[in-house]
Design an enzyme around this catalytic site. Structure first.
Site, short mmCIF file in Angstrom:
data_model
loop_
_atom_site.label_atom_id
_atom_site.label_comp_id
_atom_site.label_asym_id
_atom_site.label_seq_id
_atom_site.Cartn_x
_atom_site.Cartn_y
_atom_site.Cartn_z
N HIS A 89 22.23 0.54 -115.48
CA HIS A 89 21.68 1.89 -115.66
C HIS A 89 21.91 2.76 -114.42
CE1 HIS A 89 19.67 2.10 -119.50
NE2 HIS A 89 18.99 0.99 -119.30
N GLY A 104 12.06 -4.18 -118.36
CA GLY A 104 12.70 -3.55 -117.21
C GLY A 104 12.82 -2.07 -117.48
N GLN A 106 16.26 6.27 -116.37
CA GLN A 106 15.60 6.31 -117.68
C GLN A 106 14.37 7.21 -117.67
OE1 GLN A 106 15.61 1.80 -118.17
NE2 GLN A 106 15.86 2.55 -120.26
N HIS A 150 21.37 -5.63 -116.83
CA HIS A 150 21.16 -4.47 -117.69
C HIS A 150 20.60 -3.29 -116.86
CE1 HIS A 150 19.56 -2.70 -121.67
NE2 HIS A 150 19.01 -1.95 -120.73
N GLU A 151 19.60 -3.57 -116.03
CA GLU A 151 18.96 -2.50 -115.26
C GLU A 151 19.88 -1.96 -114.17
OE1 GLU A 151 16.46 -1.21 -116.53
OE2 GLU A 151 16.02 -2.87 -117.89
N CYS A 200 16.91 -1.56 -125.41
CA CYS A 200 16.80 -0.64 -124.29
C CYS A 200 15.81 0.46 -124.68
CB CYS A 200 18.18 -0.03 -124.01
SG CYS A 200 18.18 1.13 -122.62
N LEU A 201 14.88 0.79 -123.79
CA LEU A 201 13.90 1.83 -124.11
C LEU A 201 14.57 3.19 -124.33
CD1 LEU A 201 10.97 0.94 -121.66
CD2 LEU A 201 11.12 0.47 -124.11
ZN LIG Z 1 18.08 -0.10 -120.77
#
Ligand SMILES: [Zn+2]
Length: 177
Positions: free
Chosen positions: A148, A49, A54, A144-145, A102-103
């Site tokens: 963000h 995701g 991000q 999670h997304e 997480c990226l």
């Molecule tokens: Zn993340």
């Protein structure tokens, strides 16, 4: 399409609340290109995701590679989907703790409690309304997304930091095969 630079923890964009889009925004070539680029970026970095903040865009969009359609279709490869203005409601009261990464927080994993089952309302990239129901892993990714988009990172949701681990140590000591 292009691979976008991913903002890392500490960049203020990750702590800002992203703005909602209207159907006019979705007709713009720039937003459609952003969605394509987000999908390409997510695939490039092996994410499941990726949310617009991000990639330095304060917009309520995330992309995810999830098989959320039907749990009976196990053999279909997950297709990337883009969800715009997502709203989550929790279904039931089950909470499960599991590993997340997480990226924007590279090479770190930690255990995060999340609602087991959710309903998500959003619009797709064409402005069509959609409603998904998801549980376990896809529900975790969507929570999670969506976090963000409100400037929330997975550390914020952890009950304790005891499980925080670097990826190498995660693979060595904690990953299930
Ligand atoms: Zn993340």
């Amino acid at each position: 399409m292009s691979i976008l630079k991913v903002a890392r923890m500490g960049h203020p964009v990750l702590r800002a609340k992203a703005r909602a889009l209207d159907t006019g925004d979705l007709k713009s070539a720039a937003v459609q290109k952003l969605i394509d680029d987000m999908i390409e970026t997510m695939v490039e970095y092996h994410g499941v995701g990726l949310a617009a903040p991000q990639v330095h865009q304060g917009l309520r969009i995330f992309v995810a590679s999830l098989d959320v359609e039907d749990e009976d279709k196990h053999d279909s490869d997950p297709q990337p989907i883009a969800l715009v203005n997502p709203e989550i409601s929790v279904v039931g009261s089950d909470v499960v703790e599991d590993w997340e990464g997480c990226l924007s927080i590279p090479d770190v994993r930690g255990r995060v409690p999340r609602a087991r089952e959710i309903r998500l309302r959003a619009i797709d990239r064409n402005g069509e309304r959609l409603e998904l129901r998801a549980h376990d892993f896809p529900a975790r990714v969507m929570q999670h997304e969506t976090d963000h988009l409100d400037g929330v990172l997975f550390f914020d949701r952890m009950r304790s930091f005891e499980s925080l681990t670097f990826l190498d140590e995660y693979s060595r000591y904690w990953a299930k095969d």
